[in-house]
Design an enzyme around this catalytic site. Structure first.
Site, PDB file in Angstrom:
ATOM      1  N   HIS A  88       0.810  -1.233   0.000  1.00  0.00           N
ATOM      2  CA  HIS A  88       0.000   0.000   0.000  1.00  0.00           C
ATOM      3  C   HIS A  88       0.837   1.273   0.000  1.00  0.00           C
ATOM      4  O   HIS A  88       0.301   2.350  -0.221  1.00  0.00           O
ATOM      5  CB  HIS A  88      -0.930  -0.031   1.220  1.00  0.00           C
ATOM      6  CG  HIS A  88      -1.544  -1.391   1.421  1.00  0.00           C
ATOM      7  ND1 HIS A  88      -0.990  -2.331   2.263  1.00  0.00           N
ATOM      8  CD2 HIS A  88      -2.588  -1.981   0.822  1.00  0.00           C
ATOM      9  CE1 HIS A  88      -1.703  -3.452   2.192  1.00  0.00           C
ATOM     10  NE2 HIS A  88      -2.678  -3.266   1.328  1.00  0.00           N
ATOM     11  N   GLU A 140      -2.831   3.339   2.157  1.00  0.00           N
ATOM     12  CA  GLU A 140      -2.354   3.940   0.904  1.00  0.00           C
ATOM     13  C   GLU A 140      -2.508   5.460   0.943  1.00  0.00           C
ATOM     14  O   GLU A 140      -1.644   6.201   0.449  1.00  0.00           O
ATOM     15  CB  GLU A 140      -3.129   3.361  -0.299  1.00  0.00           C
ATOM     16  CG  GLU A 140      -2.630   3.933  -1.622  1.00  0.00           C
ATOM     17  CD  GLU A 140      -3.412   3.450  -2.837  1.00  0.00           C
ATOM     18  OE1 GLU A 140      -4.007   2.356  -2.794  1.00  0.00           O
ATOM     19  OE2 GLU A 140      -3.427   4.194  -3.834  1.00  0.00           O
ATOM     20  N   THR A 179      -5.639   4.107  -5.616  1.00  0.00           N
ATOM     21  CA  THR A 179      -5.670   3.171  -6.758  1.00  0.00           C
ATOM     22  C   THR A 179      -6.855   2.211  -6.742  1.00  0.00           C
ATOM     23  O   THR A 179      -7.154   1.594  -7.757  1.00  0.00           O
ATOM     24  CB  THR A 179      -4.391   2.315  -6.772  1.00  0.00           C
ATOM     25  OG1 THR A 179      -4.271   1.645  -5.517  1.00  0.00           O
ATOM     26  CG2 THR A 179      -3.158   3.148  -7.043  1.00  0.00           C
ATOM     27  N   SER A 238      -9.810  -2.418   0.603  1.00  0.00           N
ATOM     28  CA  SER A 238     -10.594  -1.399  -0.110  1.00  0.00           C
ATOM     29  C   SER A 238     -11.111  -1.942  -1.433  1.00  0.00           C
ATOM     30  O   SER A 238     -12.300  -1.835  -1.742  1.00  0.00           O
ATOM     31  CB  SER A 238      -9.713  -0.168  -0.337  1.00  0.00           C
ATOM     32  OG  SER A 238     -10.309   0.715  -1.234  1.00  0.00           O
ATOM     33  N   ASN A 239     -10.233  -2.562  -2.222  1.00  0.00           N
ATOM     34  CA  ASN A 239     -10.684  -3.000  -3.556  1.00  0.00           C
ATOM     35  C   ASN A 239     -11.731  -4.087  -3.455  1.00  0.00           C
ATOM     36  O   ASN A 239     -12.641  -4.149  -4.286  1.00  0.00           O
ATOM     37  CB  ASN A 239      -9.480  -3.403  -4.412  1.00  0.00           C
ATOM     38  CG  ASN A 239      -8.963  -4.788  -4.087  1.00  0.00           C
ATOM     39  OD1 ASN A 239      -9.446  -5.769  -4.628  1.00  0.00           O
ATOM     40  ND2 ASN A 239      -8.016  -4.882  -3.163  1.00  0.00           N
TER      41      ASN A 239
HETATM   42  O1  0CJ Z   1      -3.308  -0.532  -2.163  1.00  0.00           O
HETATM   43  C1  0CJ Z   1      -2.921  -1.363  -2.927  1.00  0.00           C
HETATM   44  C2  0CJ Z   1      -1.682  -1.149  -3.568  1.00  0.00           C
HETATM   45  C3  0CJ Z   1      -3.700  -2.642  -3.191  1.00  0.00           C
HETATM   46  C4  0CJ Z   1      -3.071  -3.835  -2.573  1.00  0.00           C
HETATM   47  C5  0CJ Z   1      -3.871  -5.103  -2.757  1.00  0.00           C
HETATM   48  O2  0CJ Z   1      -5.100  -5.125  -2.151  1.00  0.00           O
HETATM   49  P1  0CJ Z   1      -5.362  -4.962  -0.589  1.00  0.00           P
HETATM   50  O3  0CJ Z   1      -6.656  -5.603  -0.301  1.00  0.00           O
HETATM   51  O4  0CJ Z   1      -4.187  -5.426   0.186  1.00  0.00           O
HETATM   52  O5  0CJ Z   1      -5.421  -3.401  -0.416  1.00  0.00           O
HETATM   53  P2  0CJ Z   1      -6.574  -2.308  -0.572  1.00  0.00           P
HETATM   54  O6  0CJ Z   1      -7.188  -2.146   0.798  1.00  0.00           O
HETATM   55  O7  0CJ Z   1      -5.839  -1.072  -0.955  1.00  0.00           O
HETATM   56  O8  0CJ Z   1      -7.539  -2.735  -1.585  1.00  0.00           O
HETATM   57 FE1  F3S Z   2      -1.189  -2.422  -7.433  1.00  0.00          FE
HETATM   58 FE2  F3S Z   2      -3.677  -2.206  -8.118  1.00  0.00          FE
HETATM   59 FE3  F3S Z   2      -2.815  -4.420  -7.186  1.00  0.00          FE
HETATM   60  S1  F3S Z   2      -2.419  -0.638  -7.214  1.00  0.00           S
HETATM   61  S2  F3S Z   2      -1.263  -3.853  -5.741  1.00  0.00           S
HETATM   62  S3  F3S Z   2      -2.139  -3.481  -9.079  1.00  0.00           S
HETATM   63  S4  F3S Z   2      -4.789  -3.547  -6.749  1.00  0.00           S
END
Ligand code: 0CJ
Ligand code: F3S
Length: 323
Positions: A88, A140, A179, A238-239
């Site tokens: 992140h 992030e 992102t 988050s995603n």
């Molecule tokens: O923030 C990121 C670079 C995504 C990393 C992969 O997903 P996750 O679930 O560890 O993180 P998010 O909470 O940001 O989706």
């Molecule tokens: Fe990078 Fe997107 Fe995965 S920012 S870690 S490619 S969810």
């Protein structure tokens, strides 16, 4: 192509399972996990990891079993041990402090997050105030705010924030985003910003990453055909949370589950078509576990619903390419 998992004459009610593709691990997650694994090979255990390398308990527990130690802050890392920064991203002060302490550190920040970091620096150098579209307190967001001097970035979480933000007189504006945001919600926020501030400078290219937008499009495709959707992912991912929203916006009930153990069969009811997807930090083994558990209760037929293919891979940091 559809494939049957339970014998046709099992006596169980039929269930068509629509599996989204793309789903699950993205290139940034693959890279981040590989960095911890290679660091363990190179330095031996323990290797410290600042924050969950990705937001998934199964991944974290697996690395912990191999000798990774997860901490939230750098001051929990003892002198002389290597430390990996999570996918992140981290505020600039974190690598600076690691360097000052003489720690070996490895940065597993996704290159697509690092790209946003560099844009943030450039916008501030150009004298612009940044409106950063993202979710408060997410690592992030904390990492990206930590790339620039305090006060040079304002968080915009909602359309209402975009409507009410008041710039200082003569202030030049730009915007950047986290992102892993909702593509649709972000478009509405950007519309509000560009309508109110026609001169606002947009990011070069899209900040929402390819994996996030591809998984949302695939989730829409299954949600449009299913009575309910299960999203495999963690509550702090988050995603993954955005995938639940995407399905619900189409009027399809949806739930986030971490593993097969969290399937609520009462909630599923006598459903005939179920969509399944997984966030970018959720391993495929968890998807298989969910389908196998469903097959104990239903005569499952699987169909993968492919909306696009992905062939992105990121290089490992220097020194970790080969173990
Ligand atoms: O923030 C990121 C670079 C995504 C990393 C992969 O997903 P996750 O679930 O560890 O993180 P998010 O909470 O940001 O989706
Ligand atoms: Fe990078 Fe997107 Fe995965 S920012 S870690 S490619 S969810």
């Amino acid at each position: 192509m559809a494939s049957r998992l339970t014998p046709a004459h099992s006596g169980l009610p039929p269930l068509k399972v629509l599996i989204a593709a793309p789903r699950g691990f993205c290139a940034g997650v693959d890279r981040a996990i590989m960095i911890v694994e290679r660091a363990l090979e190179k330095f031996g255990a323990p290797v410290y990891v600042r924050h969950e390398i990705v937001h998934n308990r199964f991944v974290v527990d697996g690395l912990r079993a191999k000798g990774a130690v997860f901490v939230e802050e750098l001051d929990e890392v003892p002198d002389g041990r290597p430390v990996v920064f999570s996918a992140h991203g981290v505020p600039k002060v974190v690598p600076a402090n690691a360097q000052a302490r003489g720690l070996d550190y490895l940065d597993a920040t996704c290159p697509l997050v690092s790209k946003v970091h560099r844009q943030a620096e450039r916008q501030v150098q150009a004298g612009r105030h940044i409106l950063f579209i993202g979710h408060a307190n997410h690592p992030e967001v904390i990492g990206t705010f930590g790339q620039v001097t305090e006060g040079s970035m304002t968080l915009i979480e909602t359309e209402a924030d975009a409507e009410t933000f008041t710039p200082a007189p003569g202030q030049q504006l730009s915007f950047l985003t986290q992102t892993t945001l909702s593509v649709d919600d972000t478009a509405a926020i950007v519309d509000a910003l560009t309508r109110r501030f026609p001169d606002i400078v947009a990011p070069k290219g899209e900040d929402i990453c390819y994996a996030t937008s591809n998984r949302q499009a695939a989730a829409k495709a299954i949600a449009a055909r299913a009575e309910a959707v299960l999203v495999i992912g963690a509550p702090n991912s988050s995603n993954s949370l955005r995938l639940v929203e995407v399905a619900e916006r189409l009027g399809t009930r949806a739930r986030l589950i971490q593993t097969a153990d969290e399937i609520d069969f009462d909630w599923l009811g006598d459903i005939a078509t179920l969509g399944i997807t997984a966030g970018a930090s959720a391993p495929e083994i968890l998807v298989r576990g969910v389908i196998e558990k469903l097959a104990e209760h239903f005569a499952v037929t699987e169909e993968e619903v492919l909306t696009t293919t992905e062939d992105i891979a990121f290089k490992l940091p220097r020194g970790l390419e080969a173990a």
